[in-house]
Write a protein that holds these residues in place. Structure first.
Motif, mmCIF file in Angstrom:
data_model
loop_
_atom_site.group_PDB
_atom_site.id
_atom_site.type_symbol
_atom_site.label_atom_id
_atom_site.label_comp_id
_atom_site.label_asym_id
_atom_site.label_seq_id
_atom_site.Cartn_x
_atom_site.Cartn_y
_atom_site.Cartn_z
ATOM 1 N N MET A 1 62.386 37.878 23.382
ATOM 2 C CA MET A 1 62.025 38.301 24.717
ATOM 3 C C MET A 1 61.655 37.060 25.521
ATOM 4 S SD MET A 1 58.910 40.842 25.912
ATOM 5 C CE MET A 1 59.418 42.080 24.782
ATOM 6 N N SER A 2 62.174 36.978 26.744
ATOM 7 C CA SER A 2 61.910 35.796 27.556
ATOM 8 C C SER A 2 60.475 35.802 28.066
ATOM 9 C CB SER A 2 62.874 35.734 28.744
ATOM 10 O OG SER A 2 62.496 36.679 29.724
ATOM 11 N N VAL A 6 57.532 38.730 29.232
ATOM 12 C CA VAL A 6 56.178 38.735 28.675
ATOM 13 C C VAL A 6 55.164 38.734 29.816
ATOM 14 C CG1 VAL A 6 54.497 37.401 27.336
ATOM 15 C CG2 VAL A 6 56.838 37.658 26.495
ATOM 16 N N GLN A 7 55.380 37.895 30.831
ATOM 17 C CA GLN A 7 54.484 37.845 31.983
ATOM 18 C C GLN A 7 54.448 39.182 32.710
ATOM 19 O OE1 GLN A 7 56.471 34.782 34.148
ATOM 20 N NE2 GLN A 7 55.306 33.129 33.227
ATOM 21 N N VAL A 8 55.615 39.755 32.944
ATOM 22 C CA VAL A 8 55.697 41.021 33.677
ATOM 23 C C VAL A 8 54.984 42.132 32.912
ATOM 24 C CG1 VAL A 8 57.283 42.823 34.485
ATOM 25 C CG2 VAL A 8 57.784 40.416 34.937
ATOM 26 N N ILE A 9 55.276 42.253 31.638
ATOM 27 C CA ILE A 9 54.671 43.315 30.831
ATOM 28 C C ILE A 9 53.154 43.178 30.813
ATOM 29 C CG2 ILE A 9 54.427 44.206 28.471
ATOM 30 C CD1 ILE A 9 57.439 43.555 28.120
ATOM 31 N N ARG A 10 52.660 41.940 30.591
ATOM 32 C CA ARG A 10 51.216 41.729 30.512
ATOM 33 C C ARG A 10 50.535 41.901 31.867
ATOM 34 N NH1 ARG A 10 49.218 39.218 25.770
ATOM 35 N NH2 ARG A 10 47.588 38.217 26.992
ATOM 36 N N SER A 11 51.277 41.893 32.952
ATOM 37 C CA SER A 11 50.716 42.155 34.273
ATOM 38 C C SER A 11 50.778 43.637 34.633
ATOM 39 C CB SER A 11 51.471 41.357 35.339
ATOM 40 O OG SER A 11 51.312 39.982 35.127
ATOM 41 N N VAL A 12 51.856 44.303 34.253
ATOM 42 C CA VAL A 12 52.064 45.699 34.642
ATOM 43 C C VAL A 12 51.219 46.664 33.812
ATOM 44 C CG1 VAL A 12 53.795 47.537 34.733
ATOM 45 C CG2 VAL A 12 54.338 45.271 35.599
ATOM 46 N N PRO A 63 43.641 38.325 17.940
ATOM 47 C CA PRO A 63 44.951 38.348 18.590
ATOM 48 C C PRO A 63 45.662 39.700 18.562
ATOM 49 C CG PRO A 63 44.728 36.373 17.268
ATOM 50 C CD PRO A 63 43.539 37.238 16.962
ATOM 51 N N VAL A 64 45.336 40.565 17.602
ATOM 52 C CA VAL A 64 45.995 41.863 17.519
ATOM 53 C C VAL A 64 45.736 42.699 18.776
ATOM 54 C CG1 VAL A 64 44.131 43.080 16.325
ATOM 55 C CG2 VAL A 64 46.504 43.768 15.960
ATOM 56 N N PHE A 65 44.641 42.446 19.490
ATOM 57 C CA PHE A 65 44.344 43.197 20.708
ATOM 58 C C PHE A 65 45.321 42.882 21.838
ATOM 59 C CE2 PHE A 65 40.202 43.807 18.686
ATOM 60 C CZ PHE A 65 40.012 45.158 18.936
ATOM 61 N N GLY A 66 46.139 41.851 21.690
ATOM 62 C CA GLY A 66 47.147 41.537 22.693
ATOM 63 C C GLY A 66 48.115 42.679 22.930
ATOM 64 N N TRP A 67 48.302 43.522 21.928
ATOM 65 C CA TRP A 67 49.204 44.668 22.087
ATOM 66 C C TRP A 67 48.696 45.628 23.149
ATOM 67 C CZ3 TRP A 67 53.950 44.439 20.845
ATOM 68 C CH2 TRP A 67 54.357 43.643 19.784
ATOM 69 N N LEU A 68 47.411 45.609 23.439
ATOM 70 C CA LEU A 68 46.881 46.473 24.491
ATOM 71 C C LEU A 68 47.323 46.017 25.881
ATOM 72 C CD1 LEU A 68 43.286 47.080 23.121
ATOM 73 C CD2 LEU A 68 45.228 48.660 23.094
ATOM 74 N N LEU A 69 47.931 44.837 25.956
ATOM 75 C CA LEU A 69 48.535 44.365 27.205
ATOM 76 C C LEU A 69 50.052 44.507 27.169
ATOM 77 C CD1 LEU A 69 46.392 41.185 27.911
ATOM 78 C CD2 LEU A 69 46.287 43.404 29.056
ATOM 79 N N ASN A 74 50.714 35.408 24.421
ATOM 80 C CA ASN A 74 50.537 34.904 25.772
ATOM 81 C C ASN A 74 51.812 34.233 26.249
ATOM 82 O OD1 ASN A 74 47.790 35.540 26.355
ATOM 83 N ND2 ASN A 74 47.183 33.988 24.863
ATOM 84 N N PRO A 75 52.112 34.330 27.531
ATOM 85 C CA PRO A 75 53.271 33.601 28.047
ATOM 86 C C PRO A 75 53.006 32.100 27.995
ATOM 87 C CG PRO A 75 52.097 34.697 29.829
ATOM 88 C CD PRO A 75 51.457 35.121 28.556
ATOM 89 N N VAL A 76 54.066 31.335 27.826
ATOM 90 C CA VAL A 76 53.965 29.879 27.791
ATOM 91 C C VAL A 76 54.574 29.347 29.077
ATOM 92 C CG1 VAL A 76 54.666 27.784 26.577
ATOM 93 C CG2 VAL A 76 54.123 29.854 25.292
ATOM 94 N N TYR A 77 53.800 28.569 29.798
ATOM 95 C CA TYR A 77 54.272 27.989 31.051
ATOM 96 C C TYR A 77 54.606 26.527 30.784
ATOM 97 C CZ TYR A 77 51.945 32.137 32.768
ATOM 98 O OH TYR A 77 51.550 33.431 32.978
#
Length: 131
Positions: A1-2, A6-12, A63-69, A74-77
């Motif tokens: 996944m690009s 990842v950014q969009v999903i974690r924001s929406v 880190p497992v709580f990341g699935w709640l987003l 995390n996205p890498v910039y």
């Protein structure tokens, strides 16, 4: 996944959670119709913000709580260059760019501004050595 997705999903995801909380709040409380939309927007915004903050804070330790987003990473910039300002002992300032070599146009722009760029390829080397 690009990284974009990842950014969009974690924001929406927090926005959707906040929207649902706002709808539940509006459905469970009897309020005048003229203030209902303001309440839904306010509660949704507050809920989405608090949800994101709480999950991001938990994710730092667990880190497992990341699935709640929506995505557990995390996205890498990645920037083209990471600049580090170096202050040599003779009190002049130079900028060392860590990463890809400069293009001819970038070198010309740096030279025109009076900055002498040096690109480092190995951070373990002495900072005075450049390639």
């Amino acid at each position: 996944m690009s990284m974009f997705f990842v950014q969009v999903i974690r924001s929406v995801v927090p926005i959707i959670v906040g929207w649902l909380v706002g709808l539940l709040a509006a459905a469970s409380v009897t309020i005048p119709a003229e203030t209902e939309s303001a309440l839904v927007v306010s509660v949704s915004t507050l809920a989405a913000s608090l949800y994101y903050i709480a999950v991001a804070w938990l994710e730092r330790t667990y880190p497992v709580f990341g699935w709640l987003l929506g995505v557990a990473r995390n996205p890498v910039y990645a920037g083209k260059h990471e600049a580090a300002i170096v202050f040599p002992s003779d009190a002049t300032v130079s900028v060392e760019l860590i990463g890809t070599p400069l293009t001819a146009a970038e070198e010309a722009a740096a030279a025109a501004s009076g900055i002498e760029p040096r690109t480092l390829y190995d951070a373990s080397e002495d900072s005075s050595a450049s390639h």
